[in-house]
Write a protein that holds these residues in place. Structure first.
Motif, PDB file in Angstrom:
ATOM      1  N   ALA A  30      -8.340  -1.189  -1.113  1.00  0.00           N
ATOM      2  CA  ALA A  30      -8.346  -1.187  -2.580  1.00  0.00           C
ATOM      3  C   ALA A  30      -7.578  -2.392  -3.114  1.00  0.00           C
ATOM      4  N   ILE A  31      -6.467  -2.716  -2.477  1.00  0.00           N
ATOM      5  CA  ILE A  31      -5.671  -3.864  -2.916  1.00  0.00           C
ATOM      6  C   ILE A  31      -6.483  -5.150  -2.787  1.00  0.00           C
ATOM      7  N   ALA A  45       0.833  -1.204   0.000  1.00  0.00           N
ATOM      8  CA  ALA A  45       0.000   0.000   0.000  1.00  0.00           C
ATOM      9  C   ALA A  45       0.866   1.251   0.000  1.00  0.00           C
ATOM     10  N   LYS A  46       1.905   1.268   0.824  1.00  0.00           N
ATOM     11  CA  LYS A  46       2.790   2.441   0.872  1.00  0.00           C
ATOM     12  C   LYS A  46       3.516   2.661  -0.447  1.00  0.00           C
ATOM     13  N   LEU A  47       4.019   1.588  -1.034  1.00  0.00           N
ATOM     14  CA  LEU A  47       4.779   1.723  -2.276  1.00  0.00           C
ATOM     15  C   LEU A  47       3.911   2.088  -3.467  1.00  0.00           C
ATOM     16  N   SER A  48       2.658   1.655  -3.449  1.00  0.00           N
ATOM     17  CA  SER A  48       1.784   1.872  -4.607  1.00  0.00           C
ATOM     18  C   SER A  48       0.864   3.073  -4.453  1.00  0.00           C
ATOM     19  N   GLY A  49       0.655   3.530  -3.224  1.00  0.00           N
ATOM     20  CA  GLY A  49      -0.272   4.623  -2.989  1.00  0.00           C
ATOM     21  C   GLY A  49      -1.717   4.179  -2.890  1.00  0.00           C
ATOM     22  N   LEU A  69       1.756  -3.823 -10.895  1.00  0.00           N
ATOM     23  CA  LEU A  69       0.356  -3.966 -11.311  1.00  0.00           C
ATOM     24  C   LEU A  69      -0.539  -2.929 -10.649  1.00  0.00           C
ATOM     25  N   VAL A  70      -0.355  -2.727  -9.352  1.00  0.00           N
ATOM     26  CA  VAL A  70      -1.200  -1.761  -8.633  1.00  0.00           C
ATOM     27  C   VAL A  70      -0.936  -0.345  -9.149  1.00  0.00           C
ATOM     28  N   HIS A  71       0.322  -0.027  -9.432  1.00  0.00           N
ATOM     29  CA  HIS A  71       0.637   1.293 -10.019  1.00  0.00           C
ATOM     30  C   HIS A  71      -0.091   1.477 -11.343  1.00  0.00           C
TER      31      HIS A  71
END
Length: 149
Positions: free
Chosen positions: A48-49, A39-43, A77-79
């Motif tokens: 949501a994840i 979550a921290k790395l992708s925002g 992928l999340v980005h």
């Protein structure tokens, strides 16, 4: 094949918890992380994840005990999902493309270009409708001002 698990303290956090794993598969180190780190790395939020997982937009992660364990591939992928949402794509529109990327580990440029072209066409149609409504509002405004000076 020998698998070595090592816990790595996350120095960015001042908490005394472990939230990063590194696995050694022969000579290759793979960095793994829990949902908070992803979550921290992708925002994205953890909620949501989990939604992306439930929709099949990202693969169901492996588990370390009761915790989900993610990789840098999941960060990518999340980005991609968040960037596409930022320019107007819905999660449903992204599902085929993201699912293909998750499966093949490659982005299908052809499919991405088709999705973008369709989105741009819809955007142009929406803009035309808005311009038409604006012209109708201007005509109504002029008509009202003529009738009721």
């Amino acid at each position: 094949m020998r698998l070595v698990v090592r816990w790595q303290n996350d120095h960015e956090e001042h908490e005394k918890r472990r939230d990063s794993l590194r696995f050694c598969d022969e000579d290759r180190w793979v960095r793994l992380m829990y949902i908070g780190k992803l979550a921290k790395l992708s925002g994205a939020t953890p909620k949501a994840i989990r939604l992306y997982e439930a929709m099949g937009l990202i693969p169901v992660p492996s588990r370390q005990g009761q915790y989900r364990v993610y990789s840098l591939k999941d960060v990518s992928l999340v980005h991609m999902i968040r960037r596409a949402q930022a320019v107007g794509f819905s999660l449903a529109e992204l599902k085929p493309l993201v699912a293909l990327k998750a499966k093949t580990n490659q982005l299908s440029i052809e499919e991405a270009n088709r999705l973008i072209a369709r989105k741009r066409e819809k955007l142009r149609n929406d803009m035309n409708k808005i311009m038409s409504q604006d012209q109708q509002l201007m005509a109504l405004h002029e008509e009202l001002n003529r009738i009721c000076p």
